[in-house]
Design a protein around this motif. Structure first.
Motif, mmCIF file in Angstrom:
data_model
loop_
_atom_site.group_PDB
_atom_site.id
_atom_site.type_symbol
_atom_site.label_atom_id
_atom_site.label_comp_id
_atom_site.label_asym_id
_atom_site.label_seq_id
_atom_site.Cartn_x
_atom_site.Cartn_y
_atom_site.Cartn_z
ATOM 1 N N LEU A 17 -35.681 -69.289 39.333
ATOM 2 C CA LEU A 17 -34.871 -68.818 38.214
ATOM 3 C C LEU A 17 -33.892 -67.729 38.632
ATOM 4 O O LEU A 17 -32.777 -67.657 38.131
ATOM 5 N N ALA A 18 -34.324 -66.878 39.585
ATOM 6 C CA ALA A 18 -33.473 -65.771 40.004
ATOM 7 C C ALA A 18 -32.208 -66.269 40.681
ATOM 8 O O ALA A 18 -31.175 -65.601 40.651
ATOM 9 N N ALA A 19 -32.291 -67.470 41.283
ATOM 10 C CA ALA A 19 -31.146 -68.000 42.025
ATOM 11 C C ALA A 19 -30.192 -68.801 41.140
ATOM 12 O O ALA A 19 -29.152 -69.252 41.597
ATOM 13 N N GLU A 24 -30.643 -62.333 33.808
ATOM 14 C CA GLU A 24 -31.706 -61.862 34.706
ATOM 15 C C GLU A 24 -33.043 -62.100 34.013
ATOM 16 O O GLU A 24 -33.238 -61.662 32.869
ATOM 17 N N VAL A 25 -33.947 -62.815 34.673
ATOM 18 C CA VAL A 25 -35.226 -63.176 34.050
ATOM 19 C C VAL A 25 -36.274 -62.126 34.410
ATOM 20 O O VAL A 25 -36.661 -61.987 35.568
ATOM 21 N N LEU A 26 -36.730 -61.381 33.406
ATOM 22 C CA LEU A 26 -37.702 -60.310 33.630
ATOM 23 C C LEU A 26 -39.132 -60.809 33.438
ATOM 24 O O LEU A 26 -40.041 -60.376 34.131
ATOM 25 N N VAL A 27 -39.357 -61.678 32.457
ATOM 26 C CA VAL A 27 -40.656 -62.357 32.271
ATOM 27 C C VAL A 27 -40.365 -63.849 32.215
ATOM 28 O O VAL A 27 -39.748 -64.326 31.266
ATOM 29 N N LEU A 35 -38.623 -62.946 28.758
ATOM 30 C CA LEU A 35 -37.827 -61.729 28.567
ATOM 31 C C LEU A 35 -36.670 -61.795 29.550
ATOM 32 O O LEU A 35 -36.892 -61.967 30.758
ATOM 33 N N VAL A 36 -35.454 -61.716 29.019
ATOM 34 C CA VAL A 36 -34.278 -61.780 29.884
ATOM 35 C C VAL A 36 -33.392 -60.569 29.606
ATOM 36 O O VAL A 36 -33.515 -59.921 28.562
#
Ligand SMILES: [Mg+2]
Length: 305
Positions: A17-19, A24-27, A35-36
């Protein structure tokens, strides 16, 4: 494929997901909500659906179907200690559904949105090609962290923490399709009050949609611990025994892990200590009944079955 197996497959790819760019995916997938971070602000997002014959019995009044479709999403917001912001809804209608029922569904969604202070701001309506296609109402919700900024996830329970629940358990879903799952009020106020009252002592939280055994198991797995429930402590609903209290799905109460004693009630809803987290090894979720201990890790409601 079982719901839990499919979710595990999806979560294997969370690192990708980060790529992907975008938010930005926090959870990532695997909790009650994702959580984004969007434009510098943290936003909670989730989707959930109700399917005729699966999540409500055929013949259920449309206003109750609409209410449940929104309420179970709001319950996921409560699980993260969030505050509802807005929702979008998609509906797949059976071709044979009469106009007055379609209107009742639409009116019901609007009424539920007002009740839960979560406006439905868009969506889509489609009709099955087949006359007997099942009614499906899918809702996506956006939410924000509460006043303290704290978001509570499923991970974070520690050995020695207490397992606690709000309200009563075991009457969410009756075999005839009735039960509290059609009329519950999501525990948003209770979750915010728990964050306020417990602060850093509140370690993990989930809403009970699959039964306490399965959902306490979700806390235990995410936190890499085990949990033992004491049957005698369970706040059983009228007529429910300990088995129903741990295995009936759709109670939509909160289950949480905290260190030290919780408040006796939050936002007018009782809080009960029902167990304790312990070292993993042996049964992931056990219930102590008298001198016996039952492994209930496999009990509970699997919506995808
Ligand atoms: Mg949930």
């Amino acid at each position: 494929m079982r719901e839990s197996e499919l979710i595990a497959e999806i979560c294997k790819h969370n690192a990708e997901l980060a790529a992907c760019g975008g938010a930005e995916v926090l959870v990532p997938p695997g909790d009650d909500m994702a959580l984004v971070k969007l434009a510098g602000r943290r936003v909670l997002v989730a989707a959930d659906q109700v399917i005729a014959g699966r999540h409500f019995a055929l013949g259920t009044a449309m206003d109750l179907v609409a209410r449940k479709a929104l309420a179970r999403n709001i319950s996921d917001i409560a699980a993260m200690a969030g505050v509802p912001a807005c929702a979008v809804a998609t509906v797949a209608l059976p071709a044979s559904m009469p106009d007055h029922e379609v209107r009742a569904l639409s009116d019901g969604l609007r009424a539920a949105a007002l009740m839960f202070q979560c406006p439905v701001v868009g969506g889509d309506i489609g009709t099955h090609a087949a006359a007997d296609g099942a009614l499906v109402v899918s809702v996506s919700v956006l939410a924000e962290p509460g006043p303290t900024g704290r978001v509570v996830t499923r991970s974070g329970a520690r050995v020695g923490d207490l397992l606690c629940v709000t309200g009563t358990l075991g009457d969410g879903w009756h075999p005839n399709g009735s039960g509290r799952h059609l009329s519950f009020t999501p525990r948003v106020a209770e979750a915010l009050a728990l964050v306020e009252a417990l602060g850093d002592r509140l370690h993990a939280m989930i809403d009970i949609s699959d039964g306490l055994a399965r959902d306490a198991g979700h806390l235990a797995i995410a936190s890499d611990v085990a949990v033992r429930i004491d049957a005698v402590q369970l706040p059983c609903a009228d007529g429910a025994g300990w088995q129903a209290a741990v295995s009936t799905g759709e109670d939509y109460e909160l289950a949480f892990a905290c260190s030290g004693e919780p408040p006796a009630s939050v936002a007018g809803t009782p809080v009960t200590v029902v167990g304790r987290f312990q070292e993993s090894g042996g049964a992931r979720v056990a219930v102590r009944v008298g001198t016996e201990e039952h492994d209930v890790s496999a009990l509970g409601w699997e919506h995808g079955q």
